[in-house]
Design a protein around this motif. Structure first.
Motif, PDB file in Angstrom:
ATOM      1  N   TYR A 119       0.800  -1.026  -0.228  1.00 23.02           N
ATOM      2  CA  TYR A 119       0.238  -0.029   0.014  1.00 23.02           C
ATOM      3  C   TYR A 119       0.784   1.291   0.092  1.00 23.02           C
ATOM      4  CZ  TYR A 119      -4.213  -2.511   0.704  1.00 23.02           C
ATOM      5  OH  TYR A 119      -5.547  -3.506   0.517  1.00 23.02           O
ATOM      6  N   GLN A 120       0.159   2.280   0.082  1.00 27.41           N
ATOM      7  CA  GLN A 120       1.072   3.795   0.013  1.00 27.41           C
ATOM      8  C   GLN A 120       0.607   4.586   0.947  1.00 27.41           C
ATOM      9  OE1 GLN A 120       3.273   4.659  -2.235  1.00 27.41           O
ATOM     10  NE2 GLN A 120       3.431   2.571  -3.029  1.00 27.41           N
ATOM     11  N   CYS A 121       1.517   5.096   1.796  1.00 29.86           N
ATOM     12  CA  CYS A 121       1.317   6.012   3.055  1.00 29.86           C
ATOM     13  C   CYS A 121       1.706   7.540   2.521  1.00 29.86           C
ATOM     14  CB  CYS A 121       2.077   5.604   4.233  1.00 29.86           C
ATOM     15  SG  CYS A 121       1.758   6.648   5.421  1.00 29.86           S
ATOM     16  N   LEU A 122       0.716   8.416   2.761  1.00 28.47           N
ATOM     17  CA  LEU A 122       0.969   9.590   2.168  1.00 28.47           C
ATOM     18  C   LEU A 122       1.962  10.395   3.121  1.00 28.47           C
ATOM     19  CD1 LEU A 122      -2.315  11.590   1.064  1.00 28.47           C
ATOM     20  CD2 LEU A 122      -0.081  11.211  -0.262  1.00 28.47           C
ATOM     21  N   ILE A 123       3.032  11.004   2.640  1.00 28.97           N
ATOM     22  CA  ILE A 123       3.650  11.959   3.479  1.00 28.97           C
ATOM     23  C   ILE A 123       3.740  13.360   3.081  1.00 28.97           C
ATOM     24  CG2 ILE A 123       5.315  10.029   4.271  1.00 28.97           C
ATOM     25  CD1 ILE A 123       7.438  10.874   2.393  1.00 28.97           C
ATOM     26  N   SER A 124       2.830  13.747   2.328  1.00 28.48           N
ATOM     27  CA  SER A 124       2.500  15.031   1.756  1.00 28.48           C
ATOM     28  C   SER A 124       1.057  15.279   2.106  1.00 28.48           C
ATOM     29  CB  SER A 124       3.162  15.198   0.326  1.00 28.48           C
ATOM     30  OG  SER A 124       2.335  14.414  -0.318  1.00 28.48           O
ATOM     31  N   LEU A 125       0.553  16.477   1.532  1.00 28.63           N
ATOM     32  CA  LEU A 125      -0.757  16.583   1.209  1.00 28.63           C
ATOM     33  C   LEU A 125      -1.057  16.180  -0.065  1.00 28.63           C
ATOM     34  CD1 LEU A 125      -1.639  20.106   2.613  1.00 28.63           C
ATOM     35  CD2 LEU A 125      -2.002  17.893   3.772  1.00 28.63           C
ATOM     36  N   PHE A 126      -2.297  15.902  -0.626  1.00 29.04           N
ATOM     37  CA  PHE A 126      -2.854  15.255  -1.834  1.00 29.04           C
ATOM     38  C   PHE A 126      -4.135  15.652  -2.397  1.00 29.04           C
ATOM     39  CE2 PHE A 126      -5.307  12.094  -3.858  1.00 29.04           C
ATOM     40  CZ  PHE A 126      -4.538  11.876  -5.188  1.00 29.04           C
ATOM     41  N   TRP A 127      -4.018  16.264  -3.492  1.00 29.26           N
ATOM     42  CA  TRP A 127      -5.138  16.780  -4.134  1.00 29.26           C
ATOM     43  C   TRP A 127      -5.222  16.269  -5.454  1.00 29.26           C
ATOM     44  CZ3 TRP A 127      -6.361  19.830  -8.478  1.00 29.26           C
ATOM     45  CH2 TRP A 127      -7.797  20.148  -8.507  1.00 29.26           C
ATOM     46  N   ASP A 128      -6.558  15.645  -5.870  1.00 31.06           N
ATOM     47  CA  ASP A 128      -6.860  15.471  -7.238  1.00 31.06           C
ATOM     48  C   ASP A 128      -8.162  15.740  -7.758  1.00 31.06           C
ATOM     49  OD1 ASP A 128      -6.725  14.298  -9.968  1.00 31.06           O
ATOM     50  OD2 ASP A 128      -4.868  13.439  -9.636  1.00 31.06           O
ATOM     51  N   ASP A 129      -8.498  16.228  -8.951  1.00 28.06           N
ATOM     52  CA  ASP A 129      -9.858  16.215  -9.361  1.00 28.06           C
ATOM     53  C   ASP A 129     -10.420  15.268 -10.466  1.00 28.06           C
ATOM     54  OD1 ASP A 129      -8.577  17.236 -11.342  1.00 28.06           O
ATOM     55  OD2 ASP A 129      -9.738  19.348 -11.262  1.00 28.06           O
ATOM     56  N   ASP A 130      -9.537  14.331 -10.585  1.00 23.16           N
ATOM     57  CA  ASP A 130      -9.804  13.312 -11.752  1.00 23.16           C
ATOM     58  C   ASP A 130     -10.477  12.239 -11.010  1.00 23.16           C
ATOM     59  OD1 ASP A 130      -9.422  10.978 -13.363  1.00 23.16           O
ATOM     60  OD2 ASP A 130      -7.719  11.669 -14.426  1.00 23.16           O
ATOM     61  N   LYS A 131     -11.871  11.934 -11.247  1.00 27.53           N
ATOM     62  CA  LYS A 131     -12.547  10.844 -10.805  1.00 27.53           C
ATOM     63  C   LYS A 131     -12.256   9.375 -11.044  1.00 27.53           C
ATOM     64  CE  LYS A 131     -17.631   9.737 -10.690  1.00 27.53           C
ATOM     65  NZ  LYS A 131     -18.859   9.861 -11.423  1.00 27.53           N
ATOM     66  N   SER A 132     -11.709   9.296 -12.013  1.00 31.16           N
ATOM     67  CA  SER A 132     -11.324   8.008 -12.256  1.00 31.16           C
ATOM     68  C   SER A 132     -10.036   7.535 -11.275  1.00 31.16           C
ATOM     69  CB  SER A 132     -10.706   7.667 -13.860  1.00 31.16           C
ATOM     70  OG  SER A 132      -9.534   8.483 -14.059  1.00 31.16           O
ATOM     71  N   ILE A 133      -9.135   8.580 -10.944  1.00 35.92           N
ATOM     72  CA  ILE A 133      -8.046   8.278  -9.988  1.00 35.92           C
ATOM     73  C   ILE A 133      -8.562   8.163  -8.707  1.00 35.92           C
ATOM     74  CG2 ILE A 133      -6.120   9.246  -9.121  1.00 35.92           C
ATOM     75  CD1 ILE A 133      -5.145  10.444 -11.620  1.00 35.92           C
ATOM     76  N   LEU A 134      -9.552   8.969  -8.194  1.00 36.07           N
ATOM     77  CA  LEU A 134      -9.958   9.049  -6.970  1.00 36.07           C
ATOM     78  C   LEU A 134     -10.745   7.718  -6.682  1.00 36.07           C
ATOM     79  CD1 LEU A 134     -11.457  12.822  -6.678  1.00 36.07           C
ATOM     80  CD2 LEU A 134      -9.425  11.772  -5.552  1.00 36.07           C
ATOM     81  N   GLU A 135     -11.414   7.059  -7.805  1.00 40.25           N
ATOM     82  CA  GLU A 135     -12.097   5.864  -7.663  1.00 40.25           C
ATOM     83  C   GLU A 135     -11.057   4.672  -7.383  1.00 40.25           C
ATOM     84  OE1 GLU A 135     -16.246   6.722 -10.071  1.00 40.25           O
ATOM     85  OE2 GLU A 135     -14.600   5.704 -11.092  1.00 40.25           O
ATOM     86  N   GLN A 136     -10.003   4.739  -8.021  1.00 42.63           N
ATOM     87  CA  GLN A 136      -8.992   3.741  -7.682  1.00 42.63           C
ATOM     88  C   GLN A 136      -8.373   3.886  -6.389  1.00 42.63           C
ATOM     89  OE1 GLN A 136      -6.152   3.107 -10.950  1.00 42.63           O
ATOM     90  NE2 GLN A 136      -7.290   4.524 -11.932  1.00 42.63           N
TER      91      GLN A 136
END
Length: 371
Positions: A280-297
């Motif tokens: 898995y992946q653990c965030l060590i920054s803030l993260f933002w995206d508006d791509d619906k397909s990426i958010l669904e994954q």
């Protein structure tokens, strides 16, 4: 091939004021997040090199593979024997349990986590070596459970204590200074307090040695010596200008120290290495995206991801106007795939001079978790 580096921000005697939405002037966070660091860094790049070069730089960050990804800043603290290899680097605890953690009470009562769960939950940051062992190595052990039970009973000992697991807040102190604001029209006065954070330091001959401070990780997508040199110069200028609030009072001044990972700690090179496909992946920054397909994954369901979201807003320094608000995933959030992220356009509708961006470009580390 990309390149990792670690940057220590040594504040010496300079206090810092890191405000966030909702905490007011009387409080200060002890660290600054990746979007704020990015904005301050790029602003000083613009001061140093001018309008056209910074527009060209931002155009590169708008590409699918930005030239640089940065983490948020986190605490470092020098160990007692005061050598570079004894520095404790704290990382955010992932929001999923490590492997072998006896959670949920679904085991028999002698093996579940009832005796230490509150202590475990209070550990928002873990020393690098413990983070590495829990989330990339053998996982949680019965010895760790006993150490947490001892800490819960007020008798901390064992390997977790020796590693500095319970000493995060020893790296800095909070204090408040009284201030008076005078209205320019009526001369009316307003008394208030401002919160500061002071990192640990000591006199070292005629100079000052930082015993704690902040650090962040940088991942350069390509080895571009000119761009890296320019970014280092802009960070040096930021250190002279100061980061965060109350800079007119001398707050936020720092000296940047760039280190290869192997020189910072023997563990870092293993921590950034990819794991197998189940990682898995653990965030060590803030993260933002508006791509619906990426958010669904990223957010399949709660079995595969755990995350927290925070609103990010604030004032734009050159225009005395508020940037548009965005909601970002925070450090410690866990996803089944790598969160790429992008710049968010937060330009207010009434501001026409140029675009204003907030960085949601993600940086994450591979981990093993208990599903």
């Amino acid at each position: 091939m990309g390149k990792w580096q670690l940057v220590k921000l040594n504040f010496g005697q300079s206090s810092v004021h890191f405000g966030e939405l909702g905490i007011g002037m009387e409080e200060s966070k002890e660290r600054v997040r990746s979007d704020t660091l990015f904005s301050a860094w790029v602003s000083n790049y613009a001061r140093l090199f001018g309008k056209k070069p910074v527009e060209e730089l931002l155009a590169k960050f708008l590409q699918p593979k930005p030239p640089m990804r940065i983490s948020s800043t986190f605490i470092y603290r020098e160990g007692k024997n005061n050598t570079k290899n004894n520095t404790i680097f704290y990382l955010p605890r992932p929001l999923k349990f490590p492997t072998n953690y006896p959670h949920g009470g679904d085991l028999d009562s002698e093996k579940d986590d009832l005796a230490f769960f509150k202590t475990y939950k209070s550990l928002n940051y873990l020393p690098l070596d413990i983070w590495h062992r829990w989330y990339q190595g053998e996982g949680f052990t019965t010895e760790d459970a006993q150490d947490l039970i001892d800490k819960t009973k007020g008798n901390a000992k064992g390997k977790l204590k020796q590693a500095g697991t319970f000493d995060y807040k020893e790296a800095f102190k909070n204090h408040k200074l009284p201030k008076v604001a005078i209205d320019r029209t009526t001369s009316a006065t307003n008394f208030y307090h401002t919160g500061y954070v002071q990192f640990d330091w000591e006199q070292n001959g005629s100079g000052i040695k930082s015993l704690s401070g902040l650090y962040f990780l940088v991942y350069f997508e390509d080895n571009n010596p000119q761009l890296i040199a320019e970014l280092k110069a802009a960070l040096d200028l930021l250190g002279e200008q100061g980061i965060g609030g109350e800079r007119s009072s001398g707050a936020g001044l720092f000296q940047a120290e760039w280190l290869d990972l192997k020189d910072a700690s023997s563990s870092w090179e293993n921590v950034v290495k990819p794991l197998d496909k189940s990682a898995y992946q653990c965030l060590i920054s803030l993260f933002w995206d508006d791509d619906k397909s990426i958010l669904e994954q990223l957010i399949i369901d709660n079995s595969y991801s755990n995350y927290e979201v925070q609103e990010r807003g604030g004032w734009f320094s050159d225009g005395n106007i508020r940037r548009q608000m965005v909601r970002m995933f925070v450090e410690g959030s866990v996803f089944p795939i790598e969160p790429p992220g992008k710049l968010a356009d937060v330009t207010p509708s009434e501001f026409k001079a140029h675009k204003i961006y907030r960085s949601g470009i993600g940086l994450s580390l591979p981990i093993k978790v208990q599903i």
